[in-house]
Design a protein around this motif. Structure first.
Motif, PDB file in Angstrom:
ATOM      1  N   ASP A   1     -77.114  54.851  22.509  1.00 36.27           N
ATOM      2  CA  ASP A   1     -77.406  53.954  23.632  1.00 36.27           C
ATOM      3  C   ASP A   1     -77.627  54.732  24.937  1.00 36.27           C
ATOM      4  OD1 ASP A   1     -77.057  51.689  22.010  1.00 36.27           O
ATOM      5  OD2 ASP A   1     -74.881  51.747  22.313  1.00 36.27           O
TER       6      ASP A   1
ATOM      7  N   SER B   1     -75.617  59.613  23.261  1.00 38.95           N
ATOM      8  CA  SER B   1     -75.334  58.570  22.274  1.00 38.95           C
ATOM      9  C   SER B   1     -76.606  57.828  21.883  1.00 38.95           C
ATOM     10  CB  SER B   1     -74.317  57.573  22.847  1.00 38.95           C
ATOM     11  OG  SER B   1     -74.924  56.772  23.842  1.00 38.95           O
TER      12      SER B   1
ATOM     13  N   LYS C   1     -80.213  55.549  26.706  1.00 39.06           N
ATOM     14  CA  LYS C   1     -81.102  54.966  27.713  1.00 39.06           C
ATOM     15  C   LYS C   1     -80.368  53.900  28.528  1.00 39.06           C
ATOM     16  CE  LYS C   1     -85.722  53.173  28.351  1.00 39.06           C
ATOM     17  NZ  LYS C   1     -87.034  53.010  27.759  1.00 39.06           N
ATOM     18  N   GLU C   2     -79.616  53.044  27.855  1.00 42.37           N
ATOM     19  CA  GLU C   2     -78.857  52.000  28.551  1.00 42.37           C
ATOM     20  C   GLU C   2     -77.754  52.612  29.405  1.00 42.37           C
ATOM     21  OE1 GLU C   2     -79.522  51.838  25.180  1.00 42.37           O
ATOM     22  OE2 GLU C   2     -81.120  50.352  25.379  1.00 42.37           O
ATOM     23  N   TYR C   3     -77.121  53.673  28.874  1.00 45.13           N
ATOM     24  CA  TYR C   3     -76.064  54.326  29.631  1.00 45.13           C
ATOM     25  C   TYR C   3     -76.645  54.968  30.899  1.00 45.13           C
ATOM     26  CZ  TYR C   3     -72.027  57.070  30.897  1.00 45.13           C
ATOM     27  OH  TYR C   3     -70.971  57.603  31.584  1.00 45.13           O
TER      28      TYR C   3
END
Length: 184
Positions: free
Chosen positions: A51, A49, A53-55
């Motif tokens: 995001d 996704s 990196k955050e996931y």
């Protein structure tokens, strides 16, 4: 006239804990659910996704989840190896090292799947015994187990990777037998 007696102190204490028990169970289930590892497809989607990196960080920062992921990568299961590849894109430091060691250990459990996704450079790193401050015994055990697993590999398409890995393992075995330092 009936006499009314007050409950004993012990009875009140017991009742207090009886009322707290459902709350304790609910809290424990909520924590257990937070510790639950998402399924592979959910993690794949999250890591692909916007995001990602955050996931990935959310998986790394939760010790028990990340430990479970590492163990499953080490199993050599192709789906978990693929997930490990996605995680590597967002890893550095000890996280990258942990993933790398899991891939190296995966060779022992499923050399075909592990070697098939590795580049020649990754084979060099994995088959050159990437253990952190190993004892001679740990080093020798890694070499023996990995060598045994790779020698049993009979996939013609992986013959070059097999030969490459066995060459690095032979160098490691020679080092252990002839040049092992008294201390690191």
């Amino acid at each position: 006239m009936a006499m009314v007696t007050s409950p004993s102190i012990q009875g009140l204490e017991f009742m207090k804990y009886t009322y707290l028990l459902p709350l304790i169970i609910a809290y424990s289930l909520a924590i257990a659910d937070a510790d639950a590892l998402p399924d592979l497809n959910t993690m794949r989607i999250g890591l692909n996704s916007a995001d990602a990196k955050e996931y990935a960080f959310s998986l790394y920062s939760h010790g028990s989840k990340f430990s479970t992921i590492l163990e499953r990568i080490e199993s050599g299961d192709p789906d978990w190896l693929t997930l490990g590849r996605l995680l590597e894109k967002h890893a550095d430091g000890w996280i990258a090292t942990s993933l790398f060691l899991s891939f190296a250990n995966a060779i022992q459990n499923n050399p075909k799947s592990a070697l098939s996704i590795m580049t020649d450079h990754e084979i060099f790193l994995s088959c050159s015994v990437p253990l952190l401050e190993p004892t001679k015994s740990d080093f020798d055990t890694f070499v023996k187990n990995t060598m045994g697993a790779v020698q049993e590999l009979d996939d013609v398409e992986l013959s070059e990777k097999k030969k490459l890995c066995l060459g690095y393992l032979e160098e490691a075995r020679y080092f252990s037998e002839n040049n092992w330092p008294d201390s690191f």
